[in-house]
Design a protein around this motif. Structure first.
Motif, short mmCIF file in Angstrom:
data_model
loop_
_atom_site.label_atom_id
_atom_site.label_comp_id
_atom_site.label_asym_id
_atom_site.label_seq_id
_atom_site.Cartn_x
_atom_site.Cartn_y
_atom_site.Cartn_z
N LEU A 1 61.07 37.70 92.86
CA LEU A 1 61.31 39.12 93.12
C LEU A 1 62.09 39.75 91.98
CD1 LEU A 1 61.22 41.51 95.13
CD2 LEU A 1 63.33 40.62 96.12
N PHE A 2 63.10 39.04 91.46
CA PHE A 2 63.92 39.56 90.37
C PHE A 2 63.11 39.66 89.07
CE2 PHE A 2 66.96 38.31 93.47
CZ PHE A 2 68.09 39.08 93.26
N VAL A 3 62.27 38.67 88.81
CA VAL A 3 61.48 38.67 87.57
C VAL A 3 60.42 39.76 87.59
CG1 VAL A 3 59.85 37.31 86.18
CG2 VAL A 3 61.91 36.23 87.11
N LEU A 4 59.79 39.96 88.74
CA LEU A 4 58.72 40.96 88.81
C LEU A 4 59.24 42.38 88.66
CD1 LEU A 4 55.58 40.76 89.27
CD2 LEU A 4 56.88 38.63 89.38
N LEU A 5 60.51 42.62 88.96
CA LEU A 5 61.07 43.97 88.79
C LEU A 5 60.95 44.45 87.35
CD1 LEU A 5 62.70 46.49 89.57
CD2 LEU A 5 64.78 45.11 89.32
N PRO A 6 61.51 43.76 86.35
CA PRO A 6 61.35 44.23 84.97
C PRO A 6 59.93 44.09 84.45
CG PRO A 6 62.52 42.15 84.99
CD PRO A 6 62.43 42.60 86.41
N VAL A 7 59.21 43.07 84.91
CA VAL A 7 57.83 42.89 84.45
C VAL A 7 56.98 44.09 84.86
CG1 VAL A 7 55.72 41.55 84.83
CG2 VAL A 7 57.87 40.37 84.32
N LEU A 8 57.13 44.55 86.08
CA LEU A 8 56.38 45.72 86.53
C LEU A 8 56.83 46.98 85.80
CD1 LEU A 8 56.19 45.05 90.38
CD2 LEU A 8 54.31 44.92 88.74
N LEU A 9 58.10 47.10 85.51
CA LEU A 9 58.59 48.25 84.75
C LEU A 9 58.04 48.26 83.34
CD1 LEU A 9 62.33 48.36 85.93
CD2 LEU A 9 60.51 50.02 86.48
N LEU A 10 57.79 47.07 82.79
CA LEU A 10 57.22 46.97 81.44
C LEU A 10 55.72 47.21 81.44
CD1 LEU A 10 59.17 43.85 80.09
CD2 LEU A 10 59.20 46.13 79.06
N THR A 11 55.03 46.78 82.47
CA THR A 11 53.57 46.81 82.45
C THR A 11 52.97 48.00 83.18
OG1 THR A 11 53.53 45.34 84.38
CG2 THR A 11 53.39 44.31 82.20
N SER A 12 53.61 48.43 84.28
CA SER A 12 53.07 49.57 85.04
C SER A 12 54.22 50.40 85.60
CB SER A 12 52.16 49.09 86.17
OG SER A 12 52.83 48.13 86.98
N PRO A 13 54.97 51.07 84.75
CA PRO A 13 56.17 51.79 85.20
C PRO A 13 55.90 52.85 86.25
CG PRO A 13 55.56 52.42 82.95
CD PRO A 13 54.74 51.24 83.30
N ALA A 14 54.75 53.49 86.20
CA ALA A 14 54.46 54.57 87.14
C ALA A 14 54.35 54.08 88.59
CB ALA A 14 53.17 55.29 86.74
N THR A 15 53.88 52.87 88.77
CA THR A 15 53.68 52.34 90.13
C THR A 15 54.60 51.16 90.44
OG1 THR A 15 51.91 50.87 89.32
CG2 THR A 15 51.27 53.07 90.12
N ALA A 16 55.61 50.91 89.58
CA ALA A 16 56.44 49.72 89.71
C ALA A 16 57.16 49.66 91.05
CB ALA A 16 57.46 49.67 88.57
N PRO B 1 65.86 45.37 73.74
CA PRO B 1 65.71 46.50 74.66
C PRO B 1 66.17 46.14 76.07
CG PRO B 1 63.76 46.26 73.28
CD PRO B 1 64.60 45.05 73.02
N PHE B 2 66.56 47.16 76.82
CA PHE B 2 67.13 46.92 78.16
C PHE B 2 66.16 46.17 79.06
CE2 PHE B 2 67.67 48.36 82.59
CZ PHE B 2 68.90 47.75 82.84
N LEU B 3 64.89 46.55 79.08
CA LEU B 3 63.94 45.89 79.98
C LEU B 3 63.69 44.44 79.59
CD1 LEU B 3 61.28 48.65 80.78
CD2 LEU B 3 63.15 47.79 82.22
#
Length: 409
Positions: A173-188, A120-122
């Motif tokens: 910073l780069f790693v937390l971008l997809p991690v936040l999109l995976l775990t809390s997309p609404a507030t990422a 998957p993309f994320l």
């Protein structure tokens, strides 16, 4: 498992590698490669003398925290190698390779992984972020030691060191971008801007700069007033790294970045002559602290999961590791013409290994997302990079030396 057996095995491996470090480096078998191979040999994949589970901690937690400490010590050593005035003289390189280079490497790696890996993309975005930073630990044989000093120009070594130090911290910073999109997309988006960028990254840079300046002034004051028995980094490097790492984390910042910034400022405050006198001691400390993580990684490699991936996956991962760096440096060539010639740019484009920083971010991302595939793919990419970049150190350094000699003759 008897703790004494673990101590004997790990110390024995490090001792043997240290005794022959110069010879091994010149035949392109640097410490990280052989430490990783030693872990595989000692582990369940071969002799079965020791397992990662024998340490009494969850494997992910053990690897993450060990990688974090190793990274801190390694980053401090990298920053302290840079001569006085480096950051002012090299601002074109630093700005180009960080502001543009990291984005390009991230985009290239993610594109290759998403297109060819079938994830998957994320997940591809997370893996791309994990392997984006150039690792300061695996690059150590390229920038230090007799081979590096003899074959690789000082400017190239300094630029690899500065880049690997900065982008390791900014990799968060780069790693937390997809991690936040995976775990809390609404507030990422909000979390990435307010929590990660403003507090953790910029806060780390500010905290590291202030603490590095204060500790540098204290070091100089103690030396000038005869309060120190000797002006050695040996008594400063490790506690300095761990102080900034621990305090930075307690303050809720990107502590890895804080360590590098603090050490970079510290290195510019203390006298240059002291820095030069302590290079050999610093390298010895680094070897002692950097090699054990590769033995641990060798014990933890997921061989069964790798075997289920198929033969194409290692090719894709290696392509992502190698091409993300080569493409980025090719794109940056117009900005770097006045800094590095073509052979140096080719050399810099090849040596962008991934290692301890990727392991740290992989275990961090796996813990935060619960996706084990991140660890499986990342450790395979790390292993391939350690081997390929490790065995190419001597021949590629010799090639660059010949090109430099031909140009100057």
């Amino acid at each position: 498992m008897d703790i004494n057996l673990i101590l004997a095995l790990f110390a024995g491996v490090i001792l043997l590698l240290s005794l022959a470090s110069s010879v091994l480096q010149r035949i392109s078998l640097p410490g990280p490669v052989l430490a990783l191979a030693s872990g595989v040999l000692l582990g369940p994949a071969a002799l079965g003398i020791i397992r990662i589970e024998d340490f009494g901690l969850p494997a992910g937690d053990l690897l993450e925290q060990t990688a974090r400490v190793t990274l801190a010590v390694g980053l401090a050593g990298v920053a302290l190698r840079l001569p006085h005035g480096y950051w002012r003289r090299s601002r074109r390189w630093v700005i180009s390779v960080i502001a543009l280079g990291m984005v390009a490497m991230f985009a290239v790696a993610t594109g290759i992984l998403w297109a060819l890996l079938g994830v998957p993309f994320l997940v591809a975005l997370t893996l791309g972020a994990v392997i984006t930073p150039t690792d300061p630990v695996v690059t150590t044989p390229i920038v230090t030691g007799s081979l590096a000093k003899e074959k690789v120009p000082a400017g190239v070594r300094y630029d690899i060191s500065s880049e690997s130090g900065l982008n390791d911290g900014l990799g968060y910073l780069f790693v937390l971008l997809p991690v936040l999109l995976l775990t809390s997309p609404a507030t990422a988006a909000r979390e990435l801007l307010t929590t990660v960028l403003l507090r953790e990254v910029l806060g780390a840079a500010l905290f590291g700069a202030v603490l590095g300046f204060v500790l540098g002034k204290l070091f100089v004051l103690a030396k000038d007033r005869g309060l120190m028995e000797e002006s050695s980094y040996l008594g400063f490097l490790v506690p300095f790294s761990l102080l900034v790492l621990g305090a930075g984390k307690l303050l809720g910042t990107d502590a890895v970045l804080a360590v590098f910034v603090a050490a970079a400022v510290f290195g510019q405050v203390i006298p240059q002559q002291d820095e030069n006198e302590e290079d050999s001691i610093e390298d010895a400390v680094n070897r002692f602290f950097l090699l054990p993580i590769f033995i641990l990684l060798g014990l933890a490699l997921p061989w069964e999961e790798w075997s289920a991936l198929g033969l194409g996956v290692p090719v894709v991962l290696l392509a992502a590791v190698l091409l993300r760096r080569a493409v980025a440096l090719a794109l940056l060539r117009p900005f770097l013409r006045r800094i590095h010639d073509v052979p140096q740019t080719v050399f810099l484009g090849w040596f962008g290994p991934v290692g301890v920083s990727a392991l740290f971010y992989a275990t961090l991302a796996e813990r935060m997302t619960g996706n084990q595939d991140i660890f499986i793919y990342s450790t395979l990419a790390i292993t391939l990079s350690v081997i390929v970049h490790g065995i190419s150190t001597a021949p590629f350094s010799a090639w660059l030396h010949r090109r430099e000699a031909a140009r100057s003759s």
